[in-house]
Motif scaffolding. Structure first.
Motif, mmCIF file in Angstrom:
data_model
loop_
_atom_site.group_PDB
_atom_site.id
_atom_site.type_symbol
_atom_site.label_atom_id
_atom_site.label_comp_id
_atom_site.label_asym_id
_atom_site.label_seq_id
_atom_site.Cartn_x
_atom_site.Cartn_y
_atom_site.Cartn_z
ATOM 1 N N HIS A 157 -130.496 40.758 -11.936
ATOM 2 C CA HIS A 157 -129.290 40.473 -12.715
ATOM 3 C C HIS A 157 -129.428 39.145 -13.462
ATOM 4 C CE1 HIS A 157 -124.856 40.197 -13.420
ATOM 5 N NE2 HIS A 157 -125.105 38.904 -13.314
ATOM 6 N N ASP B 282 -118.683 36.209 -4.239
ATOM 7 C CA ASP B 282 -119.743 37.171 -4.543
ATOM 8 C C ASP B 282 -120.688 37.247 -3.350
ATOM 9 O OD1 ASP B 282 -120.621 38.488 -7.421
ATOM 10 O OD2 ASP B 282 -122.318 38.284 -6.064
ATOM 11 N N GLY C 178 -115.966 39.170 -7.061
ATOM 12 C CA GLY C 178 -117.188 39.717 -7.647
ATOM 13 C C GLY C 178 -117.571 38.912 -8.872
ATOM 14 N N CYS C 179 -117.648 37.591 -8.699
ATOM 15 C CA CYS C 179 -117.753 36.687 -9.844
ATOM 16 C C CYS C 179 -119.132 36.632 -10.467
ATOM 17 C CB CYS C 179 -117.333 35.277 -9.436
ATOM 18 S SG CYS C 179 -118.456 34.468 -8.257
ATOM 19 N N GLY C 180 -120.190 37.062 -9.746
ATOM 20 C CA GLY C 180 -121.537 36.927 -10.288
ATOM 21 C C GLY C 180 -121.852 35.472 -10.559
ATOM 22 N N SER D 265 -118.233 39.220 1.022
ATOM 23 C CA SER D 265 -117.734 40.436 0.389
ATOM 24 C C SER D 265 -116.372 40.176 -0.229
ATOM 25 C CB SER D 265 -117.630 41.553 1.428
ATOM 26 O OG SER D 265 -116.858 42.622 0.938
ATOM 27 N N CYS E 22 -111.040 40.674 -11.606
ATOM 28 C CA CYS E 22 -111.986 41.641 -11.062
ATOM 29 C C CYS E 22 -112.446 42.494 -12.239
ATOM 30 C CB CYS E 22 -111.342 42.491 -9.973
ATOM 31 S SG CYS E 22 -112.489 43.659 -9.178
ATOM 32 N N TYR F 121 -129.812 41.693 -7.309
ATOM 33 C CA TYR F 121 -129.077 40.536 -7.802
ATOM 34 C C TYR F 121 -129.996 39.581 -8.557
ATOM 35 C CZ TYR F 121 -125.165 42.112 -4.982
ATOM 36 O OH TYR F 121 -124.130 42.845 -4.456
ATOM 37 N N ALA G 22 -116.153 44.990 -11.404
ATOM 38 C CA ALA G 22 -116.508 44.912 -9.984
ATOM 39 C C ALA G 22 -115.585 45.746 -9.111
ATOM 40 C CB ALA G 22 -116.490 43.459 -9.520
ATOM 41 N N THR G 23 -114.844 46.681 -9.720
ATOM 42 C CA THR G 23 -113.929 47.491 -8.913
ATOM 43 C C THR G 23 -114.670 48.358 -7.901
ATOM 44 O OG1 THR G 23 -113.897 49.267 -10.566
ATOM 45 C CG2 THR G 23 -112.204 47.554 -10.761
ATOM 46 N N HIS G 24 -115.959 48.639 -8.167
ATOM 47 C CA HIS G 24 -116.747 49.436 -7.224
ATOM 48 C C HIS G 24 -116.853 48.751 -5.857
ATOM 49 C CE1 HIS G 24 -119.529 46.657 -9.265
ATOM 50 N NE2 HIS G 24 -120.127 46.590 -8.087
ATOM 51 N N ALA G 25 -116.721 47.424 -5.843
ATOM 52 C CA ALA G 25 -116.808 46.696 -4.579
ATOM 53 C C ALA G 25 -115.684 47.078 -3.626
ATOM 54 C CB ALA G 25 -116.789 45.190 -4.833
#
Length: 255
Positions: A10, A72, A49-51, A100, A115, A7, A118-121
């Protein structure tokens, strides 16, 4: 600070492109406009999953009565989002939750739920859509961004992405799956190759500059290696193979 905790890295790689997806600014603006067109004052937004919360910051800056929640896992990206919100004067309308995305359980539903990338979350597109739907108010819009195969993935692309062929579908099948899950697309944007290239050049360029400006930093060699590997994966692997589509969706409640 250890920049190689994912992160934290990132924050370096996205310094010039806070939206963690291959989207130009005008595309982000158009997608937000489509999602919020019928919401008086901008309503309430949620980003799973906003980052660094670039979508929410843009919405709040352009819609004075909007309110938003960003979720996030990363304390570093949320701290960056909080700092940006303070500089923009919107901190009082932005709530940031370090948890999460799958475990976030708000009270009232939201007018728009995002989303993007971030669908992997949630384990993939369809579980992400199900989660988004649980948070969405009647008549609200979801904004969901997902990868798809522009063409059949080559062995090189799969190797560089560490992916399997069934990790994504083609564009038509991706949209069919969304529709079959009970959603109606009301707007969409397919990222162009130019958007992908701009995103990747900024990703690799930001990290390269970080390393060049810190030649004595113990992690500078690792940064250069990361750039070399990422650039090869992009240029020799998935460029023109992996696409990205962002859809604005409403629930399809037709009988």
């Amino acid at each position: 600070m250890d920049p190689w905790e994912p992160y934290r890295r990132h924050l370096i790689t996205h310094a010039e492109h806070p939206v963690a997806a291959p989207l130009h600014d005008d595309a982000v603006a158009a997608l937000l406009d489509a999602a919020l067109a019928h919401v008086p004052g901008g309503g309430r937004l949620l980003d799973l999953g906003c980052g660094e919360a670039p979508w929410l910051l843009r919405a709040l800056a352009t819609r004075p009565s909007a309110r938003a929640v960003g979720v996030d896992l990363s304390a570093d990206t949320l701290a960056s989002a909080a700092g940006a919100a303070k500089r923009l004067g919107v901190a009082g309308r932005l709530e940031l939750r370090q948890t999460s995305a799958g475990e976030y359980a708000p009270g009232d539903p939201f007018d728009a739920v995002l989303c993007v990338g971030a669908t992997h979350a949630f384990g993939g597109l369809l579980p992400a859509l199900a989660a988004v739907g649980r948070h969405l108010a009647p008549g609200g819009c979801a904004v969901v961004g997902e990868g798809f195969w522009e063409r059949g993935p080559t062995p090189a692309a799969l190797a560089e992405l560490d992916a399997d062929p069934d990790d994504y579908a083609d564009l038509a099948t991706t949209v069919d799956r969304v529709v079959d899950a009970g959603w109606a697309p009301v707007h969409g944007h397919i990222s162009s190759l130019a958007e992908w290239d701009a995103y990747e050049w900024r990703w690799t360029g930001s990290l390269t500059r970080w390393a060049l400006d810190r030649p004595g930093h113990p992690d500078a060699p690792a940064a250069r290696e990361t750039v070399t590997a990422h650039r090869a994966a992009w240029l020799r692997g998935y460029r023109g193979v992996l696409g990205f589509v962002t859809l604005v969706l409403r629930r399809d409640e037709a009988p």
